[in-house]
Scaffold this active site. Structure first.
Site, PDB file in Angstrom:
ATOM      1  N   HIS A 316     -14.724   6.832  10.059  1.00 10.55           N
ATOM      2  CA  HIS A 316     -13.849   5.699  10.172  1.00 10.55           C
ATOM      3  C   HIS A 316     -12.404   6.188  10.836  1.00 10.55           C
ATOM      4  O   HIS A 316     -11.831   6.987  10.046  1.00 10.55           O
ATOM      5  CB  HIS A 316     -13.565   4.990   8.759  1.00 10.55           C
ATOM      6  N   HIS A 359      -7.367   5.406  -0.147  1.00  8.26           N
ATOM      7  CA  HIS A 359      -6.263   5.989   0.664  1.00  8.26           C
ATOM      8  C   HIS A 359      -5.018   5.911  -0.467  1.00  8.26           C
ATOM      9  O   HIS A 359      -4.866   5.076  -1.121  1.00  8.26           O
ATOM     10  CB  HIS A 359      -5.963   4.962   1.773  1.00  8.26           C
ATOM     11  N   GLU A 365       2.293  -0.710   2.909  1.00 13.89           N
ATOM     12  CA  GLU A 365       1.486  -1.511   3.767  1.00 13.89           C
ATOM     13  C   GLU A 365       1.594  -2.803   3.196  1.00 13.89           C
ATOM     14  O   GLU A 365       1.000  -3.125   2.248  1.00 13.89           O
ATOM     15  CB  GLU A 365       0.056  -0.858   3.556  1.00 13.89           C
ATOM     16  N   TYR A 374     -11.397 -10.489   4.565  1.00 10.13           N
ATOM     17  CA  TYR A 374     -10.996  -9.332   4.956  1.00 10.13           C
ATOM     18  C   TYR A 374     -12.370  -8.345   4.592  1.00 10.13           C
ATOM     19  O   TYR A 374     -12.746  -8.486   3.599  1.00 10.13           O
ATOM     20  CB  TYR A 374      -9.777  -8.768   4.205  1.00 10.13           C
ATOM     21  N   HIS A 389       0.860  -2.607  -0.464  1.00  9.66           N
ATOM     22  CA  HIS A 389       0.664  -1.392  -1.292  1.00  9.66           C
ATOM     23  C   HIS A 389       1.875  -0.249  -1.035  1.00  9.66           C
ATOM     24  O   HIS A 389       1.879  -0.001   0.422  1.00  9.66           O
ATOM     25  CB  HIS A 389      -0.671  -0.770  -0.740  1.00  9.66           C
ATOM     26  N   HIS A 395      -5.211   2.700  -3.041  1.00  6.39           N
ATOM     27  CA  HIS A 395      -5.888   1.293  -2.451  1.00  6.39           C
ATOM     28  C   HIS A 395      -7.071   1.583  -1.658  1.00  6.39           C
ATOM     29  O   HIS A 395      -7.315   2.675  -1.304  1.00  6.39           O
ATOM     30  CB  HIS A 395      -4.934   0.368  -1.677  1.00  6.39           C
TER      31      HIS A 395
END
Length: 469
Positions: A316, A359, A365, A374, A389, A395
């Site tokens: 990713h 992460h 963020e 989402y 976040h 998160h």
């Protein structure tokens, strides 16, 4: 409403004049002794005079009366707009139940909330027009932010909730640039440079000092990213090459349009200065610019035009590949704010957990959702809501998303069709406001529960569990 016309390009030197006054632009100079049509010449500077040409921003406006023609400014109620990042004390406990060390007992440590840890807001409620008329300025609510206006370093995230047009009121911001993201309802924006129609799935940028007024046609909601002291730029493409992401030709700048009339009671000019609100009266319309030229303009962009870069082999890629616009800091590669989107695209990565990874980030963020669902959180994160976040706060996908994505057959698939999520990412540590954390009554105190069902899948005696490579 007649179809509006635009000039194409990002950061270009442009020139425009209202067709009702052909030849309104002076020839060969900026401020002649007498301008065509007996107009006034006025320069609007978006950068210091001595900035390098590559970053020098200014436009010349040729107007019926200069913008100095107004009564003195007076302080007015600032509503829910603030740049005080100390309204609520930091508290990493928030509203979460925590267990005592060494025992299973769970106790409530704190009912206070702040801009630390994981925060999520339910959709912000739009006031009903039948109960109270609220225009764009009165409907501004500061959610979170960081930095300092007076030193020209920082940002703020605002929510706008309105149900009526501004009428004979206009607004300009002495503190920074507004990147406006409508989520519900279209915006007809009058500016000194002309008119723009901005609809959900489009954005616009109104740069520092530009006067504007907004007409709405229904109950309307959206998000604003405000940056101080810097302007938005297209991100550098590096090895991507000359093309990709948001292409310059897809940004649209309004063409010159003016009005020349007076209204009973005059016009009200509202100014946000050092985080406070002020208002002044003037007799003439603030939108009396007959012609203009320069590179300091408002502009809009349709998010559907974003050319997505993605992995075609494995893993990713980092979300920085989805950056539409960036407001750079003085540190190379580090932004005061990035505007990032998560648009419809193909997912083809092999042997890969395809949703966003878990992460902990040195950046703040803030995420919002224009439409759809989402991909990492199908429930709870709703259009018109948001999440924050903070730096180094863990998160990632909720438990349901993890289980499904870990077992999914990895065939090529469309991702995020019918959806548009976005992120305001900043190198600064953003703090929540009292309105955002308390008064709005939209904070989702159960957000953390989306990760509680996560369970261990650890297999110490088998490196390759069944069904994996």
């Amino acid at each position: 409403m007649a179809e509006l016309k635009y000039i194409s390009g990002f950061g270009n030197e442009c020139a425009s004049e209202d067709p009702r006054c052909p030849g309104a632009l002076p020839e060969g100079q900026n401020n002649p002794q007498v301008c065509p049509y007996n107009l006034y010449a006025e320069q609007l500077s978006g950068s210091a005079f001595t900035c390098p040409r590559s970053s020098n921003k200014r436009s010349w406006l040729y107007r019926i009366l200069p913008s100095v023609s107004h009564k003195p400014f007076e302080s007015i109620d600032q509503g829910h707009v603030t740049h005080n990042w100390d309204e609520v004390d930091p508290d990493p406990n928030q509203t979460r139940n925590r267990g005592h060390l060494g025992g299973p007992c769970r106790v409530l440590l704190s009912f206070s909330v702040s801009a630390t840890n994981q925060l999520r807001w339910k959709p912000f409620e739009i006031p009903k027009a039948s109960q109270k008329k609220v225009d764009f300025v009165r409907g501004l609510h500061t959610l979170c932010g960081a930095g300092d206006i007076r030193s020209n370093n920082g940002l703020a995230v605002h929510i706008f909730l309105c149900n009526t047009s501004m009428g004979n009121r206009c607004f300009y911001n002495s503190d920074g640039d507004f990147l406006i993201v409508p989520q519900k309802g279209k915006l007809l924006i009058y500016t000194e440079f002309g008119k723009m129609l901005v609809q959900p799935n489009e954005i616009c940028v109104i740069q520092r000092g530009m006067r504007f007024s907004i007409d709405v046609f229904e109950e309307t909601r959206g998000y604003i990213l405000e940056v101080y002291g810097v302007h938005f730029e297209l991100p550098d493409l590096g090895p991507i090459g000359a093309n990709g992401l948001a292409n310059p030709r897809d940004f649209l700048i309004p063409v010159a349009w003016y009005e020349d009339h007076q209204v009973p009671g005059g016009y009200t000019v509202i100014n946000k200065y050092q985080g406070k609100m002020f208002a002044a009266k003037q007799d003439v319309s603030p939108f009396n610019v007959v012609a203009w030229h320069g590179n300091y303009t408002p502009y809009k962009y349709n998010l559907e035009n974003f050319m997505v870069i993605n992995s075609v082999t494995f893993d990713h890629a980092d979300p920085s590949i989805f950056t539409v616009l960036t407001a750079k800091s003085v540190r190379p590669g580090v932004a005061i704010a990035d505007f990032v989107i998560f648009p419809p695209r193909w997912g083809v990565a092999d042997k890969t957990f395809r949703p966003p990874y878990y992460h902990r980030n040195c950046m703040s963020e803030f995420m919002g959702l224009i439409k759809g669902h989402y991909e990492a959180k199908q429930g709870g994160f709703l259009p018109g809501g948001g999440s924050l976040h903070s730096p180094m706060t863990p998160h990632g996908p909720d438990a349901d998303c993890f289980e499904k994505a870990s077992k999914a057959k990895l065939a090529p698939e469309r991702i995020a069709d019918g959806t548009m999520a976005f992120m305001f990412e900043s190198s600064l540590s953003m703090a929540g406001t009292k309105w955002g954390l308390k008064t709005s009554n939209c904070l989702d105190e159960n957000y953390y529960k989306c990760w509680e069902p996560l369970k261990s899948h650890f297999t110490p005696n088998s490196r390759n569990p069944a069904g994996t490579n």
